[in-house]
Design a protein around this motif. Structure first.
Motif, PDB file in Angstrom:
ATOM      1  N   ARG A   1      12.708  17.287  -6.293  1.00  0.00           N
ATOM      2  CA  ARG A   1      12.798  15.950  -6.875  1.00  0.00           C
ATOM      3  C   ARG A   1      12.706  16.020  -8.396  1.00  0.00           C
ATOM      4  NH1 ARG A   1      12.519  10.849  -4.619  1.00  0.00           N
ATOM      5  NH2 ARG A   1      11.835   9.268  -6.097  1.00  0.00           N
ATOM      6  N   ALA A   2      11.748  16.782  -8.883  1.00  0.00           N
ATOM      7  CA  ALA A   2      11.571  16.894 -10.333  1.00  0.00           C
ATOM      8  C   ALA A   2      12.812  17.506 -10.979  1.00  0.00           C
ATOM      9  CB  ALA A   2      10.339  17.738 -10.647  1.00  0.00           C
TER      10      ALA A   2
ATOM     11  N   ILE B   1      16.012  14.824 -10.413  1.00  0.00           N
ATOM     12  CA  ILE B   1      15.880  13.573 -11.172  1.00  0.00           C
ATOM     13  C   ILE B   1      15.816  13.890 -12.662  1.00  0.00           C
ATOM     14  CG2 ILE B   1      14.399  11.583 -11.607  1.00  0.00           C
ATOM     15  CD1 ILE B   1      13.646  11.574  -8.679  1.00  0.00           C
ATOM     16  N   GLY B   2      15.067  14.928 -12.998  1.00  0.00           N
ATOM     17  CA  GLY B   2      14.975  15.324 -14.403  1.00  0.00           C
ATOM     18  C   GLY B   2      16.330  15.735 -14.961  1.00  0.00           C
TER      19      GLY B   2
ATOM     20  N   ARG C   1      18.217  12.756 -15.840  1.00  0.00           N
ATOM     21  CA  ARG C   1      17.638  12.120 -17.028  1.00  0.00           C
ATOM     22  C   ARG C   1      18.009  12.870 -18.299  1.00  0.00           C
ATOM     23  NH1 ARG C   1      11.491  10.859 -14.907  1.00  0.00           N
ATOM     24  NH2 ARG C   1      12.091   9.162 -13.507  1.00  0.00           N
TER      25      ARG C   1
END
Lengths: 526, 467
Positions: free
Chosen positions: B413-414, B417-418, B421
């Motif tokens: 997820r990190a 999603i990162g 971003r």
């Protein structure tokens, strides 16, 4: 009591179904996906016998409780009508009750004609017109087009906040207008229904709605319903003036069950307790005499036409259009390469948006079996569109398939790990498939446009399509084996290609990709 | 001012508590642990002498490559025209503070900040009010693109530099990025067109006070240029030096040359070294928690960056250590480190070069310094952003080896999603076609397409849960 239970259930269903259209993460469907699948028209189209029989029995038992609880459009109208009855909007602010409705005789002929027209259109394959008045999908269009953007924006606000605090609890999603025509239809539907509900309560449900009409015919024979206790009634007409379905005729002590949606307002409001929930079969049963001739169920035909008979056509694009695409490509690849001259450090090259190729056969999602099956079963509720995480599905603007989803690959492609649309489709237009099935499910095949391909036009090594093909259907081969410097071009093995669009989406040629997917009218299994 | 006083009082309080009877401390003093707390002294800067011209150069040099922009990041992160603009007011402020504290070496180039660095530097230096002989300007002949290889283009670039920098002479002029593209590029850029002769002439005429070169890449060119020292009389040479590159430059990339060799060659000939990438483009600050803890344990109150600066500054043959300071906090921290420099002990030096450096290279980060020489990518990718995101995830332990990893779902997820971003979807690694145009521009000689495709296939495995 009945009214309270009805309101509670209506809130649960209304929120649940709405959440299905708002949620973009796929979480809600795991738990409440069934709320879409118990909708009447989708269940009929999906030949979901269990649900259809269940709803028929429910209606025979309790009347049109479905219209008050399960149907999201019904709940929405109740909310609008409820607001319209607030003191703020009343002429007589001092009156305790709104008393805004009155009895009107049923528009029997109109209802029968609208239902007939609806059925004819469905059978004739003109779904895009028929579904305009289908209640669940009408609500879906309103929710997906008008409510989901607000939800997404709110999510993006939270995502910005999360990013600020270095949290991964929320992530940003793109909010984009998928189709102007569908948005306008949604706005129009909302306006018409809101005005009708504001002024007359359930006018739409009792004149236009095909599901309301069908259930009305059933409800006519329903076992239970509001029953007059004539000895208690003093004729005050409070129930009649507060019946949003305009179906109570106090003068004749008669409730028109074809229009009653079992909201329970009348039983709650009667100071004499003269209106009671009771068994209609035991009592006078006077209403049976009113039965109309059109009561035979005629809604079976659309589900019966699912046999696939469309002949498979050669999926090659016609040459004149290709030449046009080619020409476009020539002009634009040059633009991309221009950005290459570099004298200073940093900065980002501008990225031109992709334009949509004109597909001869539109792409329908894996699981939809064939263009024909899809067109006949889809009610354009937009559930799959609201859910598609890859921005592939969007409503069609083509008149024939108006608002029904179609696939385009300029923003993303149909990713191998995703089968969400097939899992949640309530009408069976997209049949459930697994990830494994998807890898062998051909919805189209890739077509190469030589004059757009970078190795050919710009002399650059590329192969991005081959590198990203999830089924390994593309191999890079020399254009001319005798040449000194080999120009490698993609060779598509149509027998393996599933039409997912990874190649089209990731092709560096802009705005027109050098490789694009042509749809199949009838999907194939490898 | 009030807050400062408060902090001063606080720190004085704790210091006196620790050392009873020491009495009140004066401004600018350091506490017993070596941590600077008060005002930064303006008269303590460490200087080194330039043997040829006798310049007294501040050991901290200001690199003008990472200037701040108007939206509060580095000006090179421009994604749209509004962000592109350098925050001139902030640059002026930074330059003034630097000058006030004794920094007198400013290093720019016609290529930096999308071509706006020289102009911004010129304006800031003028606005500082310091006379021209109180600071030294270094700029470069950055004629990288073959279409700039003509004599005319080269001379034009030099004249433009003078104009943008609002001066009639350059203190330190460098042939920019010698070694990138090998001997062929060197000959094309400076020899075949007679540009080097022109520069030597300009040095004689006094319009260039010191002539040198900056080196990246093919060591053959470095060796060749030094072998011609008698002909060219290089006044200084700019090299990449830090405690990882000292012994282990070839660990990150087999084609790189250890700083130990480069520095040794210069020292042998008495040529002053100007140091670039003392922090490896910030990578020696953004390190895995484990390494940060190791450094902090030794000197808990010193910044992680200060170790790298003290390392570079401790080499006696170094004339100045460049730092691209975007924020006032960077500048202040560095001023503290260099006012005055506390040289490393031999043990400390040894420890950094071996223990810490080995620990560092054991993490599979990609040696991207975010210099953005590779940009713009013709296909719109944001190469440094992709590599930095990957590095960040490596450092935070968010690059799981397989789905069996304990933190797989959280790391996935990190990472994903990162990724969205940090890099807009259209600029992510899956759009790399492997044309390889970036490769020749990378001073760290990273095989960029290979790394991007590796990251892309990792992302793909994460997305499909097939790791």
């Amino acid at each position: 009591m009945l009214r309270r239970i009805r309101i509670l259930l209506a809130i649960v269903f209304g929120l649940g179904v709405t959440l299905l259209f708002l949620d973009f993460t796929g979480t809600a469907h795991r738990y409440i996906g069934w709320m879409a699948k118990v909708q009447f028209l989708p269940a009929v189209l999906a030949v979901n016998i269990l649900v259809v029989v269940g709803l028929v029995l429910l209606t025979l038992l309790l009347g049109r409780i479905y219209c008050s609880v399960v149907c999201p459009l019904g709940v929405m109208q109740d909310i609008i009508a409820w607001v319209s009855k607030r003191k703020l909007f009343r002429k007589n602010k001092r009156a305790k009750l709104a008393n805004k409705y009155s009895y009107s005789p049923t528009k029997r002929v109109l209802r029968a004609l609208v239902l007939l027209l609806f059925l004819i259109l469905m059978v004739a394959g003109l779904n895009s017109l028929a579904i305009l008045i289908a209640p669940y999908s009408a609500y879906g269009r309103i929710a997906a087009n008008l409510m989901q953007p607000l939800w997404l924006w709110a999510n993006n606000g939270l995502a910005a906040l999360a990013e600020h605090y270095d949290s991964y609890a929320f992530y940003t999603v793109d909010v984009w207008m998928r189709s102007l025509s569908t948005l306008l239809v949604a706005v129009g539907t909302l306006l018409v229904i809101a005005v009708l509900a504001w002024r007359g309560g359930r006018t739409y449900c009792n004149t236009i709605c095909p599901v309301g009409t069908i259930l009305g015919y059933l409800s006519h024979f329903s076992m239970h319903g509001p029953v007059f206790e004539t000895d208690k009634c003093n004729g005050c007409k409070l129930c009649q003036r507060n019946c949003k379905a305009s179906c109570i005729d106090v003068a004749n002590h008669h409730v028109d069950m074809t229009r009653c949606v079992m909201c329970g307002d009348c039983m709650d409001i009667c100071p004499q307790k003269a209106m009671q929930f009771g068994n209609r079969w035991k009592g006078g049963g006077s209403s049976a005499g009113h039965s109309s001739s059109a009561s035979t169920a005629r809604h079976s035909s659309p589900a019966g036409t699912s046999d696939i008979s469309g002949e498979s056509k050669e999926s090659l694009a016609d040459p004149s259009r290709r030449n046009f695409v080619k020409g476009l490509g020539l002009v634009t690849t040059a633009v991309t390469l221009d950005a290459a001259a570099k004298t200073v450090d940093g900065g980002l090259a501008a990225i031109e948006n992709k334009t949509l190729p004109e597909r001869k056969t539109p792409l329908t999602p894996p699981g939809s079996l064939s263009a024909k099956h899809f067109a006949q079963h889809c009610t354009a509720c937009q559930l799959c569109i609201a859910e598609c995480p890859n921005q592939v599905l969007r409503p069609s603007s083509n008149l024939e398939h108006m608002m029904q989803p179609m696939m385009e690959y300029e923003r993303g492609y149909c990713r191998p790990e995703c089968t969400r649309c097939s899992q949640l489709c309530p009408t069976g237009a997209i049949r459930p498939i697994t990830r494994e099935e998807k890898t062998a499910h051909q919805i189209g095949h890739a077509v190469w446009i030589k004059d757009n391909c970078l190795p050919v036009t710009g002399g650059v090594d590329c192969g991005n399509c081959a590198r990203h093909c999830p089924v390994g259907a593309i191999e890079m081969v020399p254009l001319d084996e005798a040449a000194e410097e080999l120009t490698m071009i993609p060779a598509v093995n149509e027998a393996v290609c599933i039409g997912c669009g990874a190649c089209e989406n990731l092709c560096p040629a802009r705005p027109v990709s050098a490789i694009y997917v042509e749809g199949y009218e009838i999907h194939r299994e490898i | 001012m009030e807050r400062r006083d408060f902090i001063k009082i606080l720190s004085t309080g704790t210091a006196t508590a620790a050392l009873v009877g020491c009495g009140l401390k004066k401004e600018g003093d350091t506490d017993p642990l070596g941590h600077h707390t008060g005002e930064i002294p303006t008269d303590q800067m460490t200087y080194r002498d330039n043997p040829t011209t006798g310049d007294r150069v501040s050991l901290l040099g200001y690199g003008m490559m990472r200037l701040p922009n108007k939206v509060g990041g580095s000006s090179r992160d421009a994604d749209n025209p509004a962000e592109e603009q350098i925050d001139q007011e902030e640059v002026n402020r930074l330059v003034k503070v630097a000058l006030d504290h004794g920094v007198n070496y400013f290093d720019t180039s016609p290529a930096y900040c999308r071509g706006h660095s020289e102009e911004a530097t010129g304006i800031a230096l003028k606005a500082s009010g310091y006379p021209r002989d109180k600071y030294y300007i270094a700029t470069k002949l950055s004629n990288f693109s073959p279409e700039q290889w003509s004599y005319r283009e080269g001379v034009k670039m030099f004249e433009n530099s003078l104009r943008y920098l609002q001066t009639d002479y350059i203190d330190y002029l460098l042939l920019h990025g010698i070694g990138m593209g090998g001997m062929e590029a060197y000959n094309g850029r400076y020899i075949d067109n007679g540009l080097l002769d022109y520069l030597l002439q300009q040095r004689k005429a006094g319009r260039i006070r010191n002539l040198g070169f900056s080196y990246h890449g093919d060591v053959e060119v470095f060796d060749y240029l030094l072998s011609r020292q008698d002909d060219y009389q290089w006044d200084f040479v700019q090299i990449q030096l830090n405690y990882v590159d000292w012994h282990l430059a070839d660990e990150t990339n087999a084609r790189n040359t250890d700083a130990e060799y480069l520095y040794g060659e210069l020292e042998k000939r008495g040529i002053p070294a100007v140091i670039m990438e003392p922090l490896l483009g910030g990578r020696l600050v953004n390190m895995p928690n484990h390494i940060v803890a190791t450094l902090k344990q030794k000197r808990p109150e010193d910044s992680v960056a200060s170790w790298a600066f003290r390392y570079a500054g401790s080499k006696p043959g170094v004339m100045t250590v460049l730092s691209g300071m975007t924020y006032m906090e960077h500048l202040e921290d560095n001023l503290r480190t260099f006012s005055p420099l506390q040289p490393l002990t031999d043990e400390e030096q040894e420890w950094l070069e071996t223990d810490v450096a080995n620990l560092y290279v054991s993490y599979p980060t990609i040696p991207c310094n975010d210099c953005k020489y590779c940009m713009p990518c013709p296909y719109g990718l944001d190469i440094p952003a992709i590599l930095l995101h990957y590095n960040k995830c490596v450092n935070l332990g968010n690059v799981p080896e397989s789905m069996q990893a304990e933190n797989y779902w959280q790391a996935r997820r990190a990472f994903l999603i990162g990724y969205d971003r940090s890099v807009p979807r259209l600029r992510q690694a899956n759009h790399c076609i492997g044309c390889g145009r970036c490769v020749e521009h990378c001073p760290q000689r990273i095989n960029i397409p290979r790394e991007l495709q590796r990251i892309d296939s990792f992302v793909e495995k994460l997305k499909q849960n097939k790791l």
